[in-house]
Scaffold this motif. Structure first.
Motif, short mmCIF file in Angstrom:
data_model
loop_
_atom_site.label_atom_id
_atom_site.label_comp_id
_atom_site.label_asym_id
_atom_site.label_seq_id
_atom_site.Cartn_x
_atom_site.Cartn_y
_atom_site.Cartn_z
N GLY A 1 0.81 -1.20 0.00
CA GLY A 1 0.00 0.00 0.00
C GLY A 1 0.85 1.25 0.00
N VAL A 2 0.17 2.40 0.03
CA VAL A 2 0.89 3.67 -0.03
C VAL A 2 1.00 4.33 1.34
CG1 VAL A 2 0.20 4.08 -2.41
CG2 VAL A 2 -1.24 4.95 -0.57
N MET A 3 0.37 3.73 2.36
CA MET A 3 0.32 4.38 3.67
C MET A 3 1.71 4.69 4.21
SD MET A 3 -1.43 2.96 7.18
CE MET A 3 -0.48 1.45 7.13
N THR A 4 2.60 3.70 4.21
CA THR A 4 3.92 3.90 4.80
C THR A 4 4.73 4.89 3.97
OG1 THR A 4 3.87 1.69 5.76
CG2 THR A 4 6.02 2.75 5.58
N LEU A 5 4.66 4.80 2.65
CA LEU A 5 5.36 5.76 1.81
C LEU A 5 4.86 7.17 2.06
CD1 LEU A 5 7.38 6.40 -0.42
CD2 LEU A 5 5.55 6.01 -2.07
N ASP A 6 3.55 7.33 2.16
CA ASP A 6 3.00 8.65 2.44
C ASP A 6 3.54 9.21 3.75
OD1 ASP A 6 1.50 8.68 0.14
OD2 ASP A 6 -0.40 8.14 1.10
N TYR A 7 3.64 8.34 4.75
CA TYR A 7 4.18 8.78 6.04
C TYR A 7 5.58 9.37 5.86
CZ TYR A 7 6.23 8.66 10.69
OH TYR A 7 6.88 9.00 11.85
N TYR A 8 6.44 8.64 5.18
CA TYR A 8 7.82 9.10 5.05
C TYR A 8 7.92 10.32 4.14
CZ TYR A 8 9.54 5.16 7.71
OH TYR A 8 9.80 4.28 8.72
N GLN A 9 7.06 10.40 3.14
CA GLN A 9 7.06 11.60 2.30
C GLN A 9 6.67 12.84 3.11
OE1 GLN A 9 8.99 10.63 -0.30
NE2 GLN A 9 7.67 11.94 -1.54
N GLN A 10 5.68 12.69 3.96
CA GLN A 10 5.19 13.82 4.74
C GLN A 10 6.08 14.14 5.94
OE1 GLN A 10 1.17 12.72 5.74
NE2 GLN A 10 0.60 12.42 3.58
N GLN A 11 6.74 13.12 6.47
CA GLN A 11 7.52 13.29 7.70
C GLN A 11 9.03 13.21 7.46
OE1 GLN A 11 6.02 14.02 10.58
NE2 GLN A 11 4.00 13.89 9.61
N ALA A 12 9.47 13.42 6.23
CA ALA A 12 10.89 13.24 5.90
C ALA A 12 11.79 14.11 6.76
CB ALA A 12 11.12 13.51 4.42
N ASP A 13 11.42 15.38 6.93
CA ASP A 13 12.27 16.28 7.71
C ASP A 13 12.38 15.80 9.16
OD1 ASP A 13 12.69 17.89 5.51
OD2 ASP A 13 11.19 19.38 6.09
N ALA A 14 11.25 15.44 9.76
CA ALA A 14 11.25 15.00 11.16
C ALA A 14 11.97 13.67 11.31
CB ALA A 14 9.81 14.88 11.67
N PHE A 15 11.75 12.76 10.35
CA PHE A 15 12.42 11.46 10.43
C PHE A 15 13.92 11.61 10.30
CE2 PHE A 15 14.09 7.57 8.51
CZ PHE A 15 13.64 6.62 9.40
N PHE A 16 14.36 12.43 9.36
CA PHE A 16 15.79 12.68 9.18
C PHE A 16 16.39 13.23 10.48
CE2 PHE A 16 19.42 15.32 8.16
CZ PHE A 16 20.14 14.55 7.25
N ALA A 17 15.75 14.24 11.05
CA ALA A 17 16.28 14.86 12.26
C ALA A 17 16.34 13.88 13.43
CB ALA A 17 15.41 16.07 12.63
N ALA A 18 15.37 12.98 13.51
CA ALA A 18 15.30 12.05 14.64
C ALA A 18 16.27 10.89 14.52
CB ALA A 18 13.87 11.50 14.77
N THR A 19 16.75 10.60 13.31
CA THR A 19 17.56 9.40 13.12
C THR A 19 19.00 9.64 12.70
OG1 THR A 19 16.78 9.19 10.82
CG2 THR A 19 15.53 8.02 12.53
N VAL A 20 19.29 10.79 12.10
CA VAL A 20 20.59 10.97 11.46
C VAL A 20 21.75 10.96 12.45
CG1 VAL A 20 20.60 13.51 11.51
CG2 VAL A 20 21.78 12.29 9.65
N SER A 21 21.50 11.34 13.69
CA SER A 21 22.58 11.42 14.68
C SER A 21 22.58 10.29 15.69
CB SER A 21 22.50 12.77 15.42
OG SER A 21 22.67 13.84 14.52
N VAL A 22 21.74 9.29 15.51
CA VAL A 22 21.70 8.17 16.45
C VAL A 22 23.03 7.41 16.40
CG1 VAL A 22 20.56 5.99 17.01
CG2 VAL A 22 19.20 7.95 16.25
N ASP A 23 23.57 7.11 17.57
CA ASP A 23 24.86 6.42 17.67
C ASP A 23 24.66 4.93 17.43
OD1 ASP A 23 27.36 5.44 18.24
OD2 ASP A 23 27.45 6.20 20.29
N MET A 24 25.14 4.46 16.30
CA MET A 24 24.97 3.06 15.90
C MET A 24 26.23 2.23 16.13
SD MET A 24 21.85 3.15 14.81
CE MET A 24 21.57 1.75 13.73
N THR A 25 27.17 2.75 16.89
CA THR A 25 28.47 2.10 17.06
C THR A 25 28.35 0.64 17.47
OG1 THR A 25 29.48 4.21 17.64
CG2 THR A 25 30.68 2.22 18.25
N SER A 26 27.46 0.36 18.40
CA SER A 26 27.36 -1.02 18.91
C SER A 26 26.94 -1.99 17.81
CB SER A 26 26.37 -1.08 20.07
OG SER A 26 25.06 -0.69 19.65
#
Length: 201
Positions: A6-31
């Motif tokens: 479906g398109v529901m999940t894609l729509d979410y990321y299209q609409q929330q791209a700025d917020a998703f980027f900001a929330a995830t880009v700096s997460v420490d994935m070292t482990s």
């Protein structure tokens, strides 16, 4: 992220791209990198499947690996291109074609958006894009079955469920473990992480 049927999940990321980027880009994935990268040859080819912000692609490229990155969300693809400087492609898992096969595939919080009835086919296709002896990292929210959360579809997974999916595939579980969500304020959420090894063609 991955575009499901479906398109529901894609729509979410299209609409929330700025917020998703900001929330995830700096997460420490070292482990997670510390478990994954020792299984990849130096300078090897890593596919970042559903790259989101491009955070992990940028790290792998900075460590000298050759990176192929893609995502299904055009908005996130543009952000990942800007952030990484890589030619991030816009497509889904089934459009991935690596020749020669990749050394490793990194599917961090992306396969979880594949509908449960499509997951075996997607995993089988990814296995064909991986060299024998190569490794695939994947992560799912912990549980079983399909759920909707805040405008997105998820296929939750536990150890038993993952083992069942792999029974007919040339992938075996090299290692699996649970972690808390690495994003601040989300520590109560549990994830299943797995490193899958391709045993044969």
């Amino acid at each position: 992220m991955y575009l499901p049927a479906g398109v529901m999940t894609l729509d979410y990321y299209q609409q929330q791209a700025d917020a998703f980027f900001a929330a995830t880009v700096s997460v420490d994935m070292t482990s997670l990198y510390q478990r994954f990268l020792p299984r990849v040859s130096k300078g090897g080819h890593i596919v970042d499947a559903g790259c989101g912000s491009g955070r992990d692609s940028r790290h792998f490229a900075g460590q000298g690996y050759r990176v192929t990155a893609f995502d299904a969300s055009p908005a996130l693809v543009q952000k990942a291109r800007d952030y990484t400087g890589l030619p991030v492609a816009c497509h889904d898992f089934m459009a991935l074609h690596c020749q020669p096969p990749a050394d490793a595939i990194w599917a961090c919080a992306s396969l979880l958006h594949v509908p449960e009835n499509e997951l075996a086919g997607v995993l089988a296709h990814l296995a064909t894009q991986l060299k024998t002896g190569g490794v695939l990292y994947c992560s799912f929210k912990y549980g079983r079955g399909e759920v909707e959360r805040h405008g997105r579809r998820f296929t939750d997974m536990n150890e038993q469920g993952l083992a069942q999916w792999l029974e007919v595939l040339p992938l075996t579980i090299a290692e699996s473990w649970q972690t808390a969500d690495l994003r601040p304020g989300r520590e109560q959420e549990t994830w299943l992480n797995a490193l899958l090894k391709k045993e044969s063609d």
